[in-house]
Write an enzyme that holds these catalytic residues in place. Structure first.
Site, PDB file in Angstrom:
ATOM      1  N   GLU A 278     -10.160   8.621  -8.266  1.00  0.00           N
ATOM      2  CA  GLU A 278      -8.943   8.616  -7.441  1.00  0.00           C
ATOM      3  C   GLU A 278      -7.786   8.156  -8.301  1.00  0.00           C
ATOM      4  O   GLU A 278      -7.864   7.112  -8.957  1.00  0.00           O
ATOM      5  CB  GLU A 278      -9.077   7.693  -6.222  1.00  0.00           C
TER       6      GLU A 278
ATOM      7  N   GLU B 245     -15.857   2.997  -3.190  1.00  0.00           N
ATOM      8  CA  GLU B 245     -15.234   1.677  -3.011  1.00  0.00           C
ATOM      9  C   GLU B 245     -16.004   0.820  -2.019  1.00  0.00           C
ATOM     10  O   GLU B 245     -15.428   0.194  -1.127  1.00  0.00           O
ATOM     11  CB  GLU B 245     -13.796   1.836  -2.517  1.00  0.00           C
TER      12      GLU B 245
HETATM   13  C1  GAL Z   1      -8.575   4.614  -1.701  1.00  0.00           C
HETATM   14  C2  GAL Z   1      -9.729   5.070  -0.836  1.00  0.00           C
HETATM   15  C3  GAL Z   1      -9.414   6.369  -0.151  1.00  0.00           C
HETATM   16  C4  GAL Z   1      -8.090   6.287   0.506  1.00  0.00           C
HETATM   17  C5  GAL Z   1      -7.051   6.007  -0.511  1.00  0.00           C
HETATM   18  C6  GAL Z   1      -5.700   5.952   0.159  1.00  0.00           C
HETATM   19  O1  GAL Z   1      -8.679   3.285  -2.034  1.00  0.00           O
HETATM   20  O2  GAL Z   1     -10.889   5.250  -1.588  1.00  0.00           O
HETATM   21  O3  GAL Z   1     -10.387   6.639   0.815  1.00  0.00           O
HETATM   22  O4  GAL Z   1      -8.128   5.274   1.439  1.00  0.00           O
HETATM   23  O5  GAL Z   1      -7.338   4.777  -1.120  1.00  0.00           O
HETATM   24  O6  GAL Z   1      -4.690   6.011  -0.700  1.00  0.00           O
END
Ligand code: GAL
Length: 905
Positions: free
Chosen positions: A597, A504
């Site tokens: 994610e 990100e």
């Molecule tokens: C994402 C990020 C992770 C963490 C996560 C939290 O956007 O890549 O590092 O921050 O959200 O839910």
């Protein structure tokens, strides 16, 4: 030793191998290479306030930074040029040279030795009053949490004093007999800006705290004498979006080799044309000659199958070569292996490993020996079928993991990491994304051994920072060295299936400029390893932007399910997208797509808030699902970060788009820092498993999906609700079956069958009455599993359960003791929060206690801990060479005292 006797007697190496091939590890020849762990003898001092005047490079001084920002906020901070006459950067940068391809860009160490009169560098300096510590060491984890807001270190970095400057000193005795050898110091990870001196001379350093690095101590060594090693660590506040830990938190090694040696990370073993019947193994060996003469050498590699013992399966032909004075040499060998035992992922495959032992000879004398563990596997990234491992299409059932080990902090410990992996395996996990930085090398040894697929990731930010002191400050100077070092170190691990060069990053927003950086990083990775695909995770970049085109496969964070796109999210501001799998698929039909994610579902283990949303995914910010007074988020598994989605929503979207290779859930375990939505807490809410390693309810939702053949059914919530008599208290069930009948106090509430896109069975109108709830699960019409949850009685005693009853008396091994508050019948009281005091006899120590509640601000070092939702955890560490029984006692007012005895051997 025996080895060299055999060597002399028979003068023939091959014979020696055949004699020793039954041994677990072929005898090591100390004269050819030594690698010694420097665990003990360390002195440690951290400045309480004002540090010394040294610095790697000058930084902006920040008064306060609000770390309570939504994780998908656009990155804003630009790199600034800095410079200072106090800076030591010019002496540190040359450490990067081996990892900078263009020799004209190599750094030259300035002639002079800076700060040579700095007192801490001298062997005479009196450090007797400094703390005695062992390495790995995390200077912050045993300290008190900062409370209140604003706090010196806020919730984002875990409310512990990770920041500041500290020194580590040790005395190395390097015997006269080592004269003429190369002496290296290897540091697997130091957080951060490590600068190293030997005998008052600045040797070098490495700023990025997650990179492993090596220093050549040779020019600075006093042979036959004590050598004063001094290491300065500087870990700035506001340098991360999560807990970094502080200090030398991974292993340190002293490596001794001869003048002609196999280079650092000097072997690369690739397998090709892999079938069950045969495989080609290609070994590339990089050698160095540090002498001023051309040297004639021979190199040979033997291959062993690495099960419980090593058994030799092949010997590569010996290569004769001349290595030029002060030169380098690459040797390639190939061999075909019959009936290879492939490395694969359980339960359908086995993680078989091989070991290559490469030996270098000169005049028939062995002068170097180097071991490489590797696996033989055939891996394909198929845009339609996903990961194809050894011909089998395997869905990614993955989780994201940060590097901390809960109450043990960042200090790496093999058993603690292994325990995490065991718990994940029980859930059915087969893949891990190392978010968002290179792991400890031993963690990859574990993933190799246990059979997890790994996306190995290096950066959370590039030139555009996310926090004021993160990697963007050093990106320009270090990105190439960090990236090459990262790939070179880990390229032989069969568990590593792909490289991610970013998460990100802010460059997603900068169109061609950002894509150019992505392409550069991608190219560096491919130069180092052309066998694995590359990626970078995207929560913003869209298919028609130049960014996603730079990588081999597409990693989406949350975008696949859509961000803020379900009804319950409609009032929120921020990035909003529809489910983007189809758009990416259309634009990149030949690239595999995975969700790197998903979820970011938030909850506190065993906490339930009412009413329960009727939606199947809702943001915590929607005024449902949380309790502001206790900082708890409901464990129904339906509430998410603003950009997140419940497991139900993720599964639904993935099942509608079967070409998607699978998912990595954010996150497997809770971790220190980033406690969205309560930044006055210390640790995250996003884990499927809490910080102590206890399972939240949705553990069973994932288990139901990922282990469909494992008979299970799970009921939530608990059934102790004296305040809810007569009130609606929804019961939700997870099962690997397809149908469930629910009974409350013997009365059936009917059977429910899971629809195609249904991942939980809900009885949302149950009126609470104390007693018992039973769920009977069926699969294909046959009884499959059953569970009962009962209203418990009063607190009566404490149950202590050890994860292992025998631990190694090596000073590192751990026992994890689960502490349960139980009633007279031995049932856990699900809302018990009794205060428990722990004590232990002298054969071991209590290193930490926890209860998995993100809002508990009692130090992890405390031997007193309140249970939370009925449970607490005690972590016991063995003492070196202290064997015998270890007795733990747990006391709590009003409860029967309990003891547990385990053995250290
Ligand atoms: C994402 C990020 C992770 C963490 C996560 C939290 O956007 O890549 O590092 O921050 O959200 O839910």
């Amino acid at each position: 030793m025996k080895e060299s006797i055999f060597f002399k007697i028979f003068g023939h190496y091959l014979l020696m191998i055949s004699v020793f091939s039954f041994l677990q590890i072929p005898a090591q020849n100390k004269n050819s290479r030594e690698r010694i762990k420097i665990r003990e003898g360390w002195k440690f001092m951290k400045y309480e306030s004002m540090p010394d005047s040294l610095i790697y490079d000058e930084r902006d001084i920040l008064k306060f930074h609000n770390d309570n920002i939504v994780a998908d906020t656009k990155a804003e901070i630009e790199a600034k040029e800095k410079g200072s006459k106090n800076a030591l950067k010019a002496w540190v940068l040359p450490t990067a040279n081996d990892f900078i391809k263009d020799k004209s860009k190599h750094y030259t160490r300035p002639e002079n030795n800076p700060v040579s009169d700095f007192p801490l560098l001298s062997s005479d300096y009196d450090d007797t009053k400094w703390e005695n510590i062992t390495i790995p060491h995390d200077w912050a984890i045993k300290k008190n949490f900062y409370e209140g807001d604003p706090a010196e270190v806020g919730g984002g970095m875990g409310r512990l004093p990770i920041h500041g400057v500290a020194w580590y000193r040790n005395k190395l005795i390097i015997p006269k007999s080592d004269q003429g050898k190369k002496i290296y110091l290897e540091i697997d990870g130091a957080m951060s800006y490590a600068i190293i001196w030997l005998n008052g001379k600045l040797v070098g350093g490495w700023p990025y705290g997650y990179s492993s690095f090596r220093l050549d101590l040779t020019p600075f060594v006093n042979y036959g004498k004590e050598n004063q090693l001094s290491i300065r660590i500087d870990n700035p506040n506001y340098s991360s979006r999560w807990y970094t830990g502080g200090g030398i938190y991974r292993n340190v090694w002293l490596v001794k080799t001869n003048n002609i040696n196999i280079d650092q990370y000097g072997t690369f073993i690739k397998s090709s044309n892999v079938t069950k019947k045969s495989a080609n193994i290609d070994v590339e060996i990089k050698l160095r000659n540090h002498s001023n003469k051309d040297q004639k050498i021979s190199v040979e590699t033997s291959i062993y199958l690495f099960n419980k013992k090593l058994s030799k399966i092949a010997q590569m032909p010996s290569s004769l070569a001349i290595i030029k004075a002060n030169g380098q040499l690459k040797i390639n060998n190939s061999i075909s292996v019959k009936n290879p035992k492939l490395w694969g992922v359980p339960p359908t495959q086995e993680p078989n490993l091989y070991k290559a032992i490469t030996k270098v000879f000169q005049n028939k004398k062995e002068i170097d020996s180097y071991e490489t563990t590797f696996g033989i596997r055939d891996l394909k990234f198929d845009p339609l079928k996903g990961i194809i491992l050894n011909g089998e299409s395997i869905r990614i059932k993955g989780v994201n993991q940060h590097h901390d080990l809960g109450a043990l902090g960042a200090a790496f410990n093999i058993r603690a990491a292994e325990r995490q992996l065991e718990i994940l395996k029980e859930m059915g996990v087969n893949a891990i994304r190392m978010a968002h930085n290179p792991p400890a090398p031993e963690l990859l040894d574990l993933t190799d051994k246990m059979g997890f697929m790994v996306i190995n990731e290096i950066f959370d930010s590039w030139k555009k920072g996310k926090t004021p002191n993160d990697y963007h400050l050093i990106f320009s100077d270090w990105y190439e060295a960090d990236t090459r070092a990262f790939v070179r170190r880990d390229k032989n691990h069969p568990s590593v299936i792909a490289w991610s060069f970013g998460n990100e990053v802010g460059e997603q927003y900068t169109d061609k400029e950002g894509a150019a950086i992505a392409k550069n990083l991608n190219d560096i990775v491919k130069e180092e390893d052309s066998t694995r695909p590359t990626t970078a995770s995207m929560n913003y970049a869209k298919p028609d932007m130049p960014f996603p085109a730079t990588m081999d496969f597409i990693s989406l964070n949350y975008q696949g399910e859509g961000i803020r796109n379900a009804p319950a999210y409609s009032h929120l501001k921020g990035i909003r997208t529809k489910p983007l799998y189809p758009d990416f698929k259309e634009k990149f039909p030949n690239k595999l797509i995975v969700s790197s994610e998903t979820a970011s579902t938030l909850s506190t283990r065993g906490s339930y808030c009412f009413p329960v949303t009727k939606e199947y995914s809702a943001p915590v910010s929607n005024a449902v699902g949380y309790d502001d007074t206790t900082l708890e988020v409901s464990d129904y598994g339906l509430y998410t970060a603003q950009f997140g989605a419940s497991p139900d929503k993720v599964f639904d979207t993935q099942d509608h788009h079967p070409y998607v290779a699978g998912e990595f859930v954010w996150s497997g375990f809770d971790y220190l820092g980033e406690p969205t939505p309560y930044y006055s807490a210390r640790s995250s809410y996003s884990g499927i498993i809490d910080l102590a390693g206890f399972k939240k309810d949705r553990f069973y939702q994932y288990q139901a999906r990922w282990r469909p053949d494992f008979p299970m059914v799970h009921i939530l919530p608990h059934w102790n609700w004296p305040d809810r008599i007569g009130k609606i208290t929804p019961i939700h069930i997870f099962t690997s079956g397809d149908e469930v009948e629910l009974f409350v106090n013997g009365k059936s509430y009917g059977k429910k069958k899971k629809d195609k896109y249904e991942y939980r069975l809900r009885w949302d109108d149950i009126i609470y009455q104390s007693g018992e709830v039973t769920a009977v699960a069926y699969k294909n019409g046959k009884k499959w599993a059953e569970e009962t949850v009962k209203t418990t009685g009063e607190g009566f005693g404490i149950k202590l359960i050890a994860d292992r009853t025998k631990i190694n008396a090596d000073g590192d091994d751990l026992a994890f003791i689960t502490v349960k508050i139980v009633d007279k019948n031995g049932c856990v009281i699900p809302n018990a929060n009794n205060k428990i005091s722990f004590s232990i006899d002298s054969n071991a120590e209590i290193v930490a206690t926890d209860n998995g509640n993100p809002a508990d601000l009692i130090s992890f070092a405390s031997h007193t801990r309140n249970a939370f939702s009925g449970l607490a955890l005690v972590i016991i560490k063995s003492k070196k060479n202290q064997k015998g029984s270890i007795k733990l006692t747990a006391k709590s007012d009003g409860l029967e005292t309990s003891t547990l005895t385990i053995e250290s051997f």
